[in-house]
Design a protein around this motif. Structure first.
Motif, PDB file in Angstrom:
ATOM      1  N   TRP A 281       0.845  -1.106   0.148  1.00 53.02           N
ATOM      2  CA  TRP A 281      -0.188  -0.576   0.099  1.00 53.02           C
ATOM      3  C   TRP A 281       0.829   1.394   0.275  1.00 53.02           C
ATOM      4  O   TRP A 281       1.418   1.335   0.663  1.00 53.02           O
ATOM      5  CB  TRP A 281      -1.215  -0.099   1.025  1.00 53.02           C
ATOM      6  CG  TRP A 281      -1.820   1.247   0.818  1.00 53.02           C
ATOM      7  CD1 TRP A 281      -1.549   2.060   1.539  1.00 53.02           C
ATOM      8  CD2 TRP A 281      -2.490   1.624   0.304  1.00 53.02           C
ATOM      9  NE1 TRP A 281      -3.029   3.430   1.607  1.00 53.02           N
ATOM     10  CE2 TRP A 281      -3.377   3.073   1.052  1.00 53.02           C
ATOM     11  CE3 TRP A 281      -3.750   0.185  -0.576  1.00 53.02           C
ATOM     12  CZ2 TRP A 281      -4.740   2.970  -0.248  1.00 53.02           C
ATOM     13  CZ3 TRP A 281      -4.633   1.320  -0.639  1.00 53.02           C
ATOM     14  CH2 TRP A 281      -6.015   2.827  -1.068  1.00 53.02           C
ATOM     15  N   LEU A 282       1.211   1.499  -1.529  1.00 50.44           N
ATOM     16  CA  LEU A 282       2.130   3.354  -1.250  1.00 50.44           C
ATOM     17  C   LEU A 282       0.606   4.078  -1.939  1.00 50.44           C
ATOM     18  O   LEU A 282       1.652   4.612  -2.585  1.00 50.44           O
ATOM     19  CB  LEU A 282       2.945   2.668  -2.347  1.00 50.44           C
ATOM     20  CG  LEU A 282       4.231   1.774  -1.649  1.00 50.44           C
ATOM     21  CD1 LEU A 282       4.470   1.645  -3.136  1.00 50.44           C
ATOM     22  CD2 LEU A 282       4.381   1.844  -0.642  1.00 50.44           C
ATOM     23  N   ASN A 283      -0.227   3.818  -1.396  1.00 52.46           N
ATOM     24  CA  ASN A 283      -0.892   5.045  -1.683  1.00 52.46           C
ATOM     25  C   ASN A 283      -1.877   6.086  -0.376  1.00 52.46           C
ATOM     26  O   ASN A 283      -3.219   6.291  -0.675  1.00 52.46           O
ATOM     27  CB  ASN A 283      -2.376   4.218  -1.902  1.00 52.46           C
ATOM     28  CG  ASN A 283      -2.642   5.184  -3.681  1.00 52.46           C
ATOM     29  OD1 ASN A 283      -3.167   6.094  -3.415  1.00 52.46           O
ATOM     30  ND2 ASN A 283      -4.637   4.463  -3.737  1.00 52.46           N
ATOM     31  N   THR A 284      -1.083   6.287   0.473  1.00 51.81           N
ATOM     32  CA  THR A 284      -1.565   7.238   1.566  1.00 51.81           C
ATOM     33  C   THR A 284      -1.842   8.165   1.683  1.00 51.81           C
ATOM     34  O   THR A 284      -3.143   9.221   1.750  1.00 51.81           O
ATOM     35  CB  THR A 284      -0.719   7.770   2.732  1.00 51.81           C
ATOM     36  OG1 THR A 284      -0.363   5.805   3.470  1.00 51.81           O
ATOM     37  CG2 THR A 284      -0.970   7.917   3.958  1.00 51.81           C
ATOM     38  N   ALA A 285      -1.918   8.814   0.134  1.00 51.77           N
ATOM     39  CA  ALA A 285      -2.431  10.302  -0.533  1.00 51.77           C
ATOM     40  C   ALA A 285      -4.278  10.307  -0.758  1.00 51.77           C
ATOM     41  O   ALA A 285      -4.242  11.131  -1.387  1.00 51.77           O
ATOM     42  CB  ALA A 285      -1.244  10.861  -1.693  1.00 51.77           C
ATOM     43  N   SER A 286      -4.434   8.526  -1.147  1.00 47.70           N
ATOM     44  CA  SER A 286      -5.662   8.438  -1.012  1.00 47.70           C
ATOM     45  C   SER A 286      -6.391   8.572   0.241  1.00 47.70           C
ATOM     46  O   SER A 286      -7.412   8.519   0.572  1.00 47.70           O
ATOM     47  CB  SER A 286      -5.672   7.572  -2.605  1.00 47.70           C
ATOM     48  OG  SER A 286      -5.104   7.434  -3.807  1.00 47.70           O
ATOM     49  N   HIS A 287      -5.314   7.211   0.919  1.00 47.45           N
ATOM     50  CA  HIS A 287      -6.225   7.399   2.210  1.00 47.45           C
ATOM     51  C   HIS A 287      -5.533   6.847   3.036  1.00 47.45           C
ATOM     52  O   HIS A 287      -4.655   5.807   2.643  1.00 47.45           O
ATOM     53  CB  HIS A 287      -7.449   6.979   2.694  1.00 47.45           C
ATOM     54  CG  HIS A 287      -8.152   5.402   1.686  1.00 47.45           C
ATOM     55  ND1 HIS A 287      -7.220   3.846   2.704  1.00 47.45           N
ATOM     56  CD2 HIS A 287      -8.253   4.469   0.834  1.00 47.45           C
ATOM     57  CE1 HIS A 287      -7.674   3.338   1.960  1.00 47.45           C
ATOM     58  NE2 HIS A 287      -7.939   3.274   0.414  1.00 47.45           N
TER      59      HIS A 287
ATOM     60  N   ALA B 128      -8.700  14.106   7.934  1.00 49.43           N
ATOM     61  CA  ALA B 128      -8.376  13.436   8.542  1.00 49.43           C
ATOM     62  C   ALA B 128      -7.689  12.080   8.492  1.00 49.43           C
ATOM     63  O   ALA B 128      -7.048  11.203   8.551  1.00 49.43           O
ATOM     64  CB  ALA B 128      -8.724  13.976  10.406  1.00 49.43           C
ATOM     65  N   TYR B 129      -7.969  11.836   7.242  1.00 52.42           N
ATOM     66  CA  TYR B 129      -8.523  10.477   7.085  1.00 52.42           C
ATOM     67  C   TYR B 129      -7.344   9.358   6.049  1.00 52.42           C
ATOM     68  O   TYR B 129      -7.003   8.389   5.611  1.00 52.42           O
ATOM     69  CB  TYR B 129      -9.531   9.596   5.805  1.00 52.42           C
ATOM     70  CG  TYR B 129      -9.800  10.399   4.516  1.00 52.42           C
ATOM     71  CD1 TYR B 129      -9.750   9.698   3.720  1.00 52.42           C
ATOM     72  CD2 TYR B 129     -10.783  11.420   4.182  1.00 52.42           C
ATOM     73  CE1 TYR B 129      -9.945   9.655   2.393  1.00 52.42           C
ATOM     74  CE2 TYR B 129     -10.766  12.301   3.056  1.00 52.42           C
ATOM     75  CZ  TYR B 129     -10.557  10.955   2.016  1.00 52.42           C
ATOM     76  OH  TYR B 129     -10.259  11.759   0.553  1.00 52.42           O
ATOM     77  N   LYS B 130      -6.334  11.007   5.809  1.00 51.72           N
ATOM     78  CA  LYS B 130      -5.360  10.265   5.010  1.00 51.72           C
ATOM     79  C   LYS B 130      -4.111  10.487   5.754  1.00 51.72           C
ATOM     80  O   LYS B 130      -3.937   8.893   5.933  1.00 51.72           O
ATOM     81  CB  LYS B 130      -4.880  11.265   4.073  1.00 51.72           C
ATOM     82  CG  LYS B 130      -6.230  11.714   3.059  1.00 51.72           C
ATOM     83  CD  LYS B 130      -5.901  12.781   1.443  1.00 51.72           C
ATOM     84  CE  LYS B 130      -7.171  12.835   0.623  1.00 51.72           C
ATOM     85  NZ  LYS B 130      -7.211  11.987   0.031  1.00 51.72           N
TER      86      LYS B 130
ATOM     87  N   GLY C 183     -14.295  10.257   7.139  1.00 52.00           N
ATOM     88  CA  GLY C 183     -15.373  11.488   7.966  1.00 52.00           C
ATOM     89  C   GLY C 183     -15.125  11.880   9.595  1.00 52.00           C
ATOM     90  O   GLY C 183     -16.073  12.919   9.923  1.00 52.00           O
ATOM     91  N   ALA C 184     -13.833  12.636   9.581  1.00 53.17           N
ATOM     92  CA  ALA C 184     -13.644  13.262  10.440  1.00 53.17           C
ATOM     93  C   ALA C 184     -12.596  14.060   9.774  1.00 53.17           C
ATOM     94  O   ALA C 184     -11.514  13.349   8.915  1.00 53.17           O
ATOM     95  CB  ALA C 184     -12.434  11.952  11.395  1.00 53.17           C
ATOM     96  N   ALA C 185     -13.003  15.626  10.207  1.00 53.43           N
ATOM     97  CA  ALA C 185     -12.252  16.837   9.363  1.00 53.43           C
ATOM     98  C   ALA C 185     -12.163  17.456  10.643  1.00 53.43           C
ATOM     99  O   ALA C 185     -13.117  17.592  11.635  1.00 53.43           O
ATOM    100  CB  ALA C 185     -12.905  16.849   8.167  1.00 53.43           C
TER     101      ALA C 185
ATOM    102  N   VAL D 243      -5.206  27.553   4.286  1.00 58.06           N
ATOM    103  CA  VAL D 243      -4.863  26.087   4.248  1.00 58.06           C
ATOM    104  C   VAL D 243      -5.256  25.360   4.358  1.00 58.06           C
ATOM    105  O   VAL D 243      -5.833  25.325   4.953  1.00 58.06           O
ATOM    106  CB  VAL D 243      -3.055  26.570   4.824  1.00 58.06           C
ATOM    107  CG1 VAL D 243      -2.665  25.571   4.534  1.00 58.06           C
ATOM    108  CG2 VAL D 243      -2.586  28.053   4.720  1.00 58.06           C
ATOM    109  N   ASP D 244      -5.131  24.247   2.960  1.00 56.49           N
ATOM    110  CA  ASP D 244      -5.798  23.119   3.352  1.00 56.49           C
ATOM    111  C   ASP D 244      -4.361  22.438   3.548  1.00 56.49           C
ATOM    112  O   ASP D 244      -3.554  21.817   3.054  1.00 56.49           O
ATOM    113  CB  ASP D 244      -6.279  23.134   2.322  1.00 56.49           C
ATOM    114  CG  ASP D 244      -6.872  21.596   2.085  1.00 56.49           C
ATOM    115  OD1 ASP D 244      -6.554  20.702   2.762  1.00 56.49           O
ATOM    116  OD2 ASP D 244      -7.675  21.025   0.911  1.00 56.49           O
ATOM    117  N   GLY D 245      -4.814  21.761   4.890  1.00 56.52           N
ATOM    118  CA  GLY D 245      -3.197  20.914   5.202  1.00 56.52           C
ATOM    119  C   GLY D 245      -3.307  19.102   4.867  1.00 56.52           C
ATOM    120  O   GLY D 245      -2.936  17.954   5.672  1.00 56.52           O
ATOM    121  N   THR D 246      -4.748  18.733   4.098  1.00 55.65           N
ATOM    122  CA  THR D 246      -4.969  17.749   3.356  1.00 55.65           C
ATOM    123  C   THR D 246      -3.436  16.782   3.501  1.00 55.65           C
ATOM    124  O   THR D 246      -3.616  15.689   3.881  1.00 55.65           O
ATOM    125  CB  THR D 246      -6.071  17.387   3.092  1.00 55.65           C
ATOM    126  OG1 THR D 246      -7.216  18.343   3.532  1.00 55.65           O
ATOM    127  CG2 THR D 246      -6.731  15.937   2.934  1.00 55.65           C
TER     128      THR D 246
END
Length: 351
Positions: free
Chosen positions: A22-28, A198-200, A207-209, A175-178
């Motif tokens: 899983w090298l896809n944390t930028a998605s989740h 926060a799900y990334k 569902g948490a931001a 600023v968006d820090g996602t």
């Protein structure tokens, strides 16, 4: 995942049950076991009719306070919702008619559409390349909105220069820090508004931001989504007037997705326990191992985007999970990833 602790010493702070690749944390992101288990227990209580609303509320307040500590802000300046766009909406609606906001042109739409929709009432939205943000801020600018780390390719914005230019002209900084928060240390008190899904990189359930609001901006912004959960905590929130909103940033809360907050609290605490500086060193180290293995220059981000025509087919055949964004192959490296996984991806692309 890799059973050799020397491959990833960070994992001594928590356990994950992810399969390799899983090298896809930028998605989740993937949940630490402690977060998954907390959420599962809460759902079991719901199934059996043993739900305790106070426990849900307490989990949400734990998450709020922990997020505040992670970004260097007190809990009373932190708001909570389900998405970044919902957090941004009242502040976009608060821009004055005739105001001017500058936004990157290749910005993730959750931090673009909330501003663009305000054009219908006379707000000017100017989109420019990230590299042109600083020079596009002038005496006409009301606000500048940008992602600290760009979703498409992991580019880190020149935030110090952007903030300095905005302050020189009295413009607000949103600023968006996602794609940053969780691996890149931040001090959100430098900004007027800072929002995160926060799900990334924070590895909570979707569902948490959360967001930070400067106290001055809090007082100047109408809580357009006012609801029972945004009410003053020392009063009856359920029925009838008068309007009684919380004194701080909580007035911008929306009613929480309870199970997400139950999972969010321990996930955020894992990030705090490891330390964001340690996470950055680990994540960027893996990203640079990957880039070097492909003969590419190293960088300063946990997210990389490569242009190789057969990359997606090769990675998929090797069981590597990634994402495709803006015509490139995007990979993202986080706390649960190991050098062995990086080397597998390199072999897949170079064999």
């Amino acid at each position: 995942m890799d059973s050799n602790p020397d491959q990833n010493p960070i994992r001594g702070h928590a356990r994950w049950s992810a399969e390799p690749g899983w090298l896809n944390t930028a998605s989740h992101g993937l949940p630490p076991d402690v977060a998954y288990e907390a959420m599962t227990l809460a759902q079991e209580s719901w199934r059996l009719g043993r739900t305790d609303m106070d426990e849900f509320h307490a989990a949400g307040e734990r998450a709020r306070a922990t997020f505040g500590r992670l970004v260097g802000a007190p809990a009373e300046t932190i708001m909570a919702s389900g998405t970044t766009s919902a957090l941004l909406a009242p502040f976009a609606a608060g821009l004055p008619v005739g105001g001017r906001v500058v936004v990157p042109e290749v910005e993730f739409t959750s931090n673009l559409f909330p501003w663009l929709v305000q054009q219908a009432r006379g707000v000017e939205v100017v989109t420019v390349p990230v590299s042109k943000l600083v020079e596009s801020i002038d005496e006409r600018t009301t606000a500048v909105a940008f992602s600290l780390v760009q979703s498409a390719d992991g580019t880190i914005a020149p935030e110090a220069d952007i903030v300095a230019a905005a302050r020189a002209y009295g413009a607000r900084v949103y600023v968006d820090g996602t794609q940053a928060c969780g691996w890149l240390p931040v001090d959100v008190t430098r900004y007027d508004l800072f929002v995160v899904s926060a799900y990334k990189w924070l590895m909570t359930p979707r569902g948490a931001a959360y967001g930070y609001v400067d106290p001055d901006l809090t007082e100047r912004t109408l809580a357009h989504a006012a609801n029972w959960y945004a009410g003053a905590p020392d009063g009856d929130p359920y029925y009838g007037p008068p309007l009684r909103l919380a004194a701080g940033a909580r007035r911008f809360d929306t009613s929480p997705a309870w199970f997400c907050q139950v999972g969010a609290a321990p996930a955020l605490e894992v990030v705090e326990r490891i330390g964001v500086e340690h996470i950055r060193a680990h994540d960027v180290g893996l990203a640079n191992r990957f880039l070097t293995g492909l003969g590419l220059p190293s960088g300063d981000s946990a997210i990389v985007a490569i242009e190789q025509s057969d990359a997606q087919a090769r990675l998929s055949a090797a069981g590597i999970r990634f994402s495709a964004r803006a015509g490139r192959t995007r990979l993202a490296f986080h706390v649960y990833n190991t050098e062995a996984e990086v080397d597998d991806a390199i072999r897949a692309l170079t064999a």
